[in-house]
Design an enzyme around this catalytic site. Structure first.
Site, PDB file in Angstrom:
ATOM      1  N   GLY A 123       0.808  -1.209   0.000  1.00  0.00           N
ATOM      2  CA  GLY A 123       0.000   0.000   0.000  1.00  0.00           C
ATOM      3  C   GLY A 123       0.840   1.257   0.000  1.00  0.00           C
ATOM      4  O   GLY A 123       0.469   2.260  -0.608  1.00  0.00           O
ATOM      5  N   ARG A 151      -7.519  -3.022  -4.173  1.00  0.00           N
ATOM      6  CA  ARG A 151      -7.336  -2.018  -3.128  1.00  0.00           C
ATOM      7  C   ARG A 151      -7.764  -0.640  -3.637  1.00  0.00           C
ATOM      8  O   ARG A 151      -7.546  -0.306  -4.805  1.00  0.00           O
ATOM      9  CB  ARG A 151      -5.880  -1.974  -2.653  1.00  0.00           C
ATOM     10  CG  ARG A 151      -5.433  -3.289  -2.048  1.00  0.00           C
ATOM     11  CD  ARG A 151      -4.113  -3.166  -1.311  1.00  0.00           C
ATOM     12  NE  ARG A 151      -4.261  -2.406  -0.068  1.00  0.00           N
ATOM     13  CZ  ARG A 151      -3.295  -2.303   0.856  1.00  0.00           C
ATOM     14  NH1 ARG A 151      -2.133  -2.901   0.647  1.00  0.00           N
ATOM     15  NH2 ARG A 151      -3.495  -1.614   1.952  1.00  0.00           N
ATOM     16  N   SER A 197      -7.831   5.431   3.736  1.00  0.00           N
ATOM     17  CA  SER A 197      -6.448   5.193   4.163  1.00  0.00           C
ATOM     18  C   SER A 197      -5.726   6.517   4.373  1.00  0.00           C
ATOM     19  O   SER A 197      -5.807   7.422   3.529  1.00  0.00           O
ATOM     20  CB  SER A 197      -5.694   4.360   3.121  1.00  0.00           C
ATOM     21  OG  SER A 197      -4.327   4.238   3.476  1.00  0.00           O
ATOM     22  N   SER A 226      -6.005   6.039  11.204  1.00  0.00           N
ATOM     23  CA  SER A 226      -4.541   5.939  11.345  1.00  0.00           C
ATOM     24  C   SER A 226      -3.852   7.299  11.314  1.00  0.00           C
ATOM     25  O   SER A 226      -2.828   7.488  10.659  1.00  0.00           O
ATOM     26  CB  SER A 226      -3.957   5.027  10.255  1.00  0.00           C
ATOM     27  OG  SER A 226      -4.547   3.750  10.296  1.00  0.00           O
ATOM     28  N   GLU A 347      -3.631  -1.416  12.229  1.00  0.00           N
ATOM     29  CA  GLU A 347      -2.754  -2.515  11.831  1.00  0.00           C
ATOM     30  C   GLU A 347      -2.494  -3.485  12.979  1.00  0.00           C
ATOM     31  O   GLU A 347      -2.027  -4.603  12.762  1.00  0.00           O
ATOM     32  CB  GLU A 347      -1.430  -1.964  11.304  1.00  0.00           C
ATOM     33  CG  GLU A 347      -0.598  -1.211  12.294  1.00  0.00           C
ATOM     34  CD  GLU A 347       0.502  -0.414  11.613  1.00  0.00           C
ATOM     35  OE1 GLU A 347       1.651  -0.586  12.006  1.00  0.00           O
ATOM     36  OE2 GLU A 347       0.192   0.373  10.699  1.00  0.00           O
ATOM     37  N   LYS A 447       6.252  -9.977   3.427  1.00  0.00           N
ATOM     38  CA  LYS A 447       5.853  -8.607   3.075  1.00  0.00           C
ATOM     39  C   LYS A 447       6.529  -7.598   3.988  1.00  0.00           C
ATOM     40  O   LYS A 447       6.964  -6.529   3.539  1.00  0.00           O
ATOM     41  CB  LYS A 447       4.334  -8.490   3.168  1.00  0.00           C
ATOM     42  CG  LYS A 447       3.772  -7.169   2.685  1.00  0.00           C
ATOM     43  CD  LYS A 447       2.254  -7.198   2.745  1.00  0.00           C
ATOM     44  CE  LYS A 447       1.643  -6.021   1.987  1.00  0.00           C
ATOM     45  NZ  LYS A 447       2.000  -4.727   2.562  1.00  0.00           N
TER      46      LYS A 447
END
Length: 468
Positions: A123, A151, A197, A226, A347, A447
């Protein structure tokens, strides 16, 4: 007590014995999650933060002088960012380093397009890369894994168009798309909806010092997930001498100007510490994470408070963060149910939800509706996998509710990872308390933490090794 480490000087996906995968291809055999048999007594040193590493790579590529990045993360996400910046004209060389890989010397170059960029499932790259590509001369095409095409990317595409950049996406509002850079971006005022996001905000702020007029950015949506990640971006810019600041609860100003290089040392990834620290509550005993920063913008620092909600004792011992789980769940301790809002640290939700599924009381985790647009729909994935073990998890619009229920593995039905590293580590955590759990595609942890299977095994009693 030695430090659990793993030497990985160059990034590679773990081998087939860890359940790795070819991109968009078949998975190899499942990974049997080890069960906790005795209390833990472990000290771990973890690789650098993914969020910080990819921010610093972008700033280094846009800087006025070279930057030496010390202790950066070497993982799939960071490797994809390195490859992308190299393809745009940045020189990135390995230089010395430690147990988790070499330091990186980043020398800025003239940005040029005419190249494709593989985002994988990162991302940060798919949101940070396009504003950089807009500063390059020539077309840059962004694409990634099949899951990456699902996404949300509309905000990045619309924001670049709002800044006068030509973006061709054939109406998809998703990968693949092509940014037609002209070598400059005017900048100025821009409003975007970053409800899906915070990376949409960070990607623009990181490139904004190179815009002709800088950027005055306003979030126009109802909620902003976030927020600490945006604060991290501002702090990284400010540390390099950029005039970057919040001008309101949902607005930010970045002035045009130089970006300093020099030397930057990356903090360990505190979010990657989550399953290891949470393991103390299940197995009992203590887990220490070395070099935990005194002050940080990483959302993983909130684990110090979150784990106490489940009864852990959290303390500092020098530079170590120490989590004491007492006898642990397998030693007869009950974990209380919790009610938590994780809007600032979504997360961490897979780890927290895994603990809540093992609790003796009901739990409700909210503020995580935006996780439906992460590597997978994490709310649906967590509910599906826990319910397959006998859990009682209900999806809500903005979170999950959990009722106590005994969990047991079903033969032939492995815990699915959904190409999501945090789903894989959540399965490993549940497996500490539930015998027979098998995790499909444990290699997806590459990842952000390629060493996860080895570190997890050593956490549970294999002979520790001290990083060279």
């Amino acid at each position: 007590m030695g430090i659990l480490g793993y030497s990985s000087p160059r990034f590679e996906l773990p081998g087939d014995d860890h359940g790795t995968r070819d991109q968009d291809g078949p998975r190899s055999p499942v990974w049997s999650a080890p069960v906790a048999r005795e209390p833990l007594s472990a000290r771990l040193a973890l690789p650098g933060s993914k969020s910080l590493t990819n921010r610093e790579l972008v700033l280094s590529a846009l800087a006025d002088e070279p930057t030496l990045l010390r202790a950066p993360l070497h993982s799939r996400d960071s490797a994809l960012m390195v490859d992308a910046l190299r393809s745009l004209g940045t020189t990135i060389e390995e230089s010395g380093g430690g147990p988790y890989g070499p330091d990186l010397l980043v020398t800025p170059g003239e940005l040029s397009g005419g190249v494709p960029i593989d985002c994988g499932l990162a991302g940060t790259l798919m949101r940070f890369g396009p504003p950089v590509a807009a500063l390059a001369l020539g077309p840059v095409t962004f694409d990634g894994d099949a899951a990456a095409r699902r996404r949300p990317m509309r905000t990045t595409i619309d924001s670049l168009r709002g800044l006068g950049v030509d973006v061709v996406d054939d109406g998809r509002a998703a990968l693949p798309f092509t940014v037609h850079g002209t070598g400059r971006v005017p900048g100025g005022e821009l409003g975007i909806d970053a409800s899906a996001s915070s990376q949409f905000v960070s990607g623009l702020l990181l490139a904004a010092p190179r815009f002709d007029e800088g950027l005055l950015l306003t979030h126009t949506g109802d909620r902003l997930p976030s927020l600490p990640h945006i604060e991290m971006t501002l702090a990284a810019l400010q540390a390099r001498g950029v005039d970057a600041r919040a001008t309101g609860e949902a607005s930010w100003r970045v002035a045009p100007g130089p970006i300093a290089g020099g030397e930057v040392t990356l903090e360990p990834d505190l979010s990657n510490a989550a399953p290891f620290l949470a393991a103390a509550l299940i197995a009992g005993g203590t887990v220490r994470i070395a070099d935990w920063p005194r002050t940080t913008t990483q959302v993983g620092d909130s684990l110090r408070e979150l784990l106490t909600e489940f009864g852990a004792e959290v303390s500092r011992d020098g530079d170590d963060l120490v989590v004491d789980g007492g006898p642990g769940l397998v030693g007869g301790r009950e974990l209380p149910g919790v009610t938590l809002d994780l809007s600032a640290g979504g997360e961490l939700a897979p780890t927290i939800v895994a603990l809540a599924a093992l609790a003796s009381g009901p739990s409700r985790i909210t503020g995580i509706g935006h996780l439906r647009g992460h590597e997978t729909d994490r709310l649906a994935a967590l509910a599906t996998e826990l319910n397959a073990l006998g859990g009682r998890v209900t999806e809500e619009e903005d979170g999950l509710s959990l009722e106590p229920a005994p969990l047991s593995a079903r033969p032939g039905r492995p815990w699915q990872s959904y190409e999501d590293h945090r789903m894989a580590t959540a399965g490993a955590l549940v497996g500490l308390a539930v015998p027979g759990v098998e995790v499909a595609d444990i290699g997806t942890t590459a990842k952000t933490l390629p060493q996860f299977p080895e570190l997890w095994a050593r956490l549970l009693g294999a002979t520790p090794i001290v990083p060279a």
